[in-house]
Write a protein that holds these residues in place. Structure first.
Motif, mmCIF file in Angstrom:
data_model
loop_
_atom_site.group_PDB
_atom_site.id
_atom_site.type_symbol
_atom_site.label_atom_id
_atom_site.label_comp_id
_atom_site.label_asym_id
_atom_site.label_seq_id
_atom_site.Cartn_x
_atom_site.Cartn_y
_atom_site.Cartn_z
ATOM 1 N N GLY A 178 24.906 70.778 40.147
ATOM 2 C CA GLY A 178 25.725 71.604 41.030
ATOM 3 C C GLY A 178 27.082 71.914 40.415
ATOM 4 O O GLY A 178 27.553 71.215 39.519
ATOM 5 N N GLU A 179 27.700 72.969 40.898
ATOM 6 C CA GLU A 179 29.024 73.345 40.406
ATOM 7 C C GLU A 179 30.089 72.569 41.169
ATOM 8 O O GLU A 179 29.940 72.314 42.364
ATOM 9 C CB GLU A 179 29.253 74.844 40.572
ATOM 10 N N ALA A 180 31.161 72.192 40.469
ATOM 11 C CA ALA A 180 32.257 71.458 41.098
ATOM 12 C C ALA A 180 33.555 71.766 40.358
ATOM 13 O O ALA A 180 33.534 72.272 39.233
ATOM 14 C CB ALA A 180 31.982 69.963 41.071
ATOM 15 N N TYR A 181 34.650 71.478 41.005
ATOM 16 C CA TYR A 181 35.966 71.638 40.408
ATOM 17 C C TYR A 181 36.551 70.263 40.117
ATOM 18 O O TYR A 181 36.470 69.372 40.960
ATOM 19 C CB TYR A 181 36.921 72.361 41.364
ATOM 20 N N ALA A 182 37.140 70.110 38.949
ATOM 21 C CA ALA A 182 37.938 68.929 38.637
ATOM 22 C C ALA A 182 39.382 69.351 38.863
ATOM 23 O O ALA A 182 39.890 70.237 38.185
ATOM 24 C CB ALA A 182 37.719 68.494 37.191
ATOM 25 N N VAL A 183 40.021 68.757 39.853
ATOM 26 C CA VAL A 183 41.398 69.110 40.198
ATOM 27 C C VAL A 183 42.299 67.971 39.745
ATOM 28 O O VAL A 183 42.157 66.845 40.219
ATOM 29 C CB VAL A 183 41.547 69.346 41.715
ATOM 30 N N ILE A 184 43.208 68.276 38.841
ATOM 31 C CA ILE A 184 44.079 67.253 38.273
ATOM 32 C C ILE A 184 45.476 67.445 38.839
ATOM 33 O O ILE A 184 46.094 68.494 38.658
ATOM 34 C CB ILE A 184 44.104 67.346 36.735
#
Length: 69
Positions: free
Chosen positions: A53-59
């Motif tokens: 699945g697609e996901a965002y890594a938010v830093i």
């Protein structure tokens, strides 16, 4: 999605290593470029995270340490 964090990276979930309380989620940003995050099992379930699945890594951090040998 609107978010104030400046560093938002998009990728596909490569693996989810389930623990008793937390899961280790590996997101492949580009071929051979990965980022790993530890999130609670509950968060994984609520977000519907699945391998592929697609996901965002938010830093979002006030500092980042850099080291070399």
């Amino acid at each position: 999605m609107k978010i104030s964090a400046r560093n938002t990276l998009t990728g596909k979930i490569k693996s989810i290593d389930e623990g008793s309380v937390n899961n280790e989620v590996v997101i492949e940003l580009a071929p051979g470029v990965e980022i790993t995050s530890v999130v609670t099992k509950r968060s994984c379930e609520q977000l519907g995270l699945t391998v592929g699945g697609e996901a965002y890594a938010v830093i979002k951090a006030s500092n980042v340490m850099v080291a070399v040998d």
